[in-house]
Design a protein around this motif. Sequence first.
Motif, mmCIF file in Angstrom:
data_model
loop_
_atom_site.group_PDB
_atom_site.id
_atom_site.type_symbol
_atom_site.label_atom_id
_atom_site.label_comp_id
_atom_site.label_asym_id
_atom_site.label_seq_id
_atom_site.Cartn_x
_atom_site.Cartn_y
_atom_site.Cartn_z
ATOM 1 N N ARG A 82 0.853 -1.193 0.000
ATOM 2 C CA ARG A 82 0.000 0.000 0.000
ATOM 3 C C ARG A 82 0.879 1.229 0.000
ATOM 4 O O ARG A 82 1.787 1.344 0.796
ATOM 5 C CB ARG A 82 -0.860 0.010 1.257
ATOM 6 N N LEU A 83 0.580 2.142 -0.895
ATOM 7 C CA LEU A 83 1.333 3.383 -0.958
ATOM 8 C C LEU A 83 0.472 4.497 -0.407
ATOM 9 O O LEU A 83 -0.749 4.435 -0.476
ATOM 10 C CB LEU A 83 1.738 3.687 -2.401
ATOM 11 N N GLU A 84 1.147 5.493 0.142
ATOM 12 C CA GLU A 84 0.414 6.669 0.633
ATOM 13 C C GLU A 84 -0.337 7.306 -0.530
ATOM 14 O O GLU A 84 0.264 7.647 -1.549
ATOM 15 C CB GLU A 84 1.405 7.711 1.155
ATOM 16 N N PRO A 85 -1.641 7.478 -0.425
ATOM 17 C CA PRO A 85 -2.352 8.107 -1.546
ATOM 18 C C PRO A 85 -1.991 9.595 -1.624
ATOM 19 O O PRO A 85 -1.807 10.239 -0.589
ATOM 20 C CB PRO A 85 -3.827 7.911 -1.192
ATOM 21 N N THR B 32 7.055 15.864 -3.563
ATOM 22 C CA THR B 32 7.440 14.698 -2.783
ATOM 23 C C THR B 32 7.870 13.619 -3.756
ATOM 24 O O THR B 32 7.166 13.340 -4.724
ATOM 25 C CB THR B 32 6.253 14.195 -1.943
ATOM 26 N N TYR B 34 9.232 9.643 -4.050
ATOM 27 C CA TYR B 34 9.466 8.350 -3.414
ATOM 28 C C TYR B 34 10.301 7.515 -4.377
ATOM 29 O O TYR B 34 10.009 7.478 -5.569
ATOM 30 C CB TYR B 34 8.149 7.610 -3.178
ATOM 31 N N LYS B 105 11.956 8.767 0.862
ATOM 32 C CA LYS B 105 10.948 9.810 0.672
ATOM 33 C C LYS B 105 11.649 11.148 0.763
ATOM 34 O O LYS B 105 12.231 11.483 1.789
ATOM 35 C CB LYS B 105 9.878 9.691 1.754
#
Lengths: 144, 124
Positions: A82-85, B32, B34, B105
Motif C-alpha cells: 500500500r502506498l500513501e495516496p 514529494t 518516493y 521519501k
Amino acid sequence: MMYRSLFPRDVLSELDRLQREMQQGLHLSPSIRGIARGGFPAMNVGGTAKSVEIYAFAPGIDPATLDVQIEKSVLTVAGERRLEPPGEKATVHIDERFAGRFRRVVTLPDDIDPNAVEAKYRDGVLRITIARKADAQPRRITIQ
Amino acid sequence: MSENTAVSKPDTRDDAALLPPVDVIEDASGITLYADLAGVPKDKLHLHVEGDALTIEGDVDLEIPAGMESNHAEVSLARYRRVFTLSKELDSSKVGAEFKNGVLKLSIPKAEHAQPRKVQVKVL
C-alpha cells in the motif's frame, strides 16, 4: 496489474543481458512456472551446498503482512503493498512504483528441507534461506 | 522538476546502475519524491544536489553466504542511480529525506517566492 519493467538499465548492460538470456534459452528448457521477469517483487535465487537462498526485493512493506509459504517444494511469496495516496489537490508527475497485491511462485529443488526455513526482512529485501536436507549434502567417502 | 537523461559524465561499464522506480507528486507546498531502493542500507545511500541536479545513488548490500552460486538474478547490479533536474522554484537547500525499509521519501519545498497565491478576479 503488471509491474512496469523492473529497473531499466543502460543500453550496454541491457544488450549484455539479452545475449546471456538468449544463450541460456538455447540450452535450458524453462521451468513449467517459468521465470517471469517484470513481476513484483523482483527476485534473485542462489544456492550453496547447504542451502537455497531467495532474495525478494520488496521495499516499503510491513513484514507482518507478508505471506511466505512452502508447499511441496513450491515457494509462494504474497502480500500487498500500500502506498500513501496523494493528497486531493496534488498532481502525480511520475507513477512508476508498484502498488497493490502481489504473488510470486518459485519452484525449489527437490533436496530442500521444508522444516528448516528462515525468513528475514531488512532494508526492503526479504531473504528466505531454506536448508538442504542433510542426506543430500555431498559427503566424502573414505577409501579403505 | 524533470528527469535528466543526459548525464554529463560518460557512463563507463563499471558505472552501470539500476534505475530505481519513483513516484513524484506535487502539491502546493512542494514536491514529494518516493524511490524504491531495496537492499540499500542507510549508510550506503547518497543524495546530493549540485546546481540544479539532484542525484540519488545507493549501493545494494545483501548478506550473501560464502560460496553462493546465483541461479537466477533479476537484480543483477548492486547499484542504483537516478538524476533529476530541479526547477528554479524549488528550494534545494531545504530538502527533507526519510529512508525506511528501502523506500526513500524526499520532500522538496517550493521557495517562498514561488508559493502559489490566489489571484482575486474582480468582476466589473
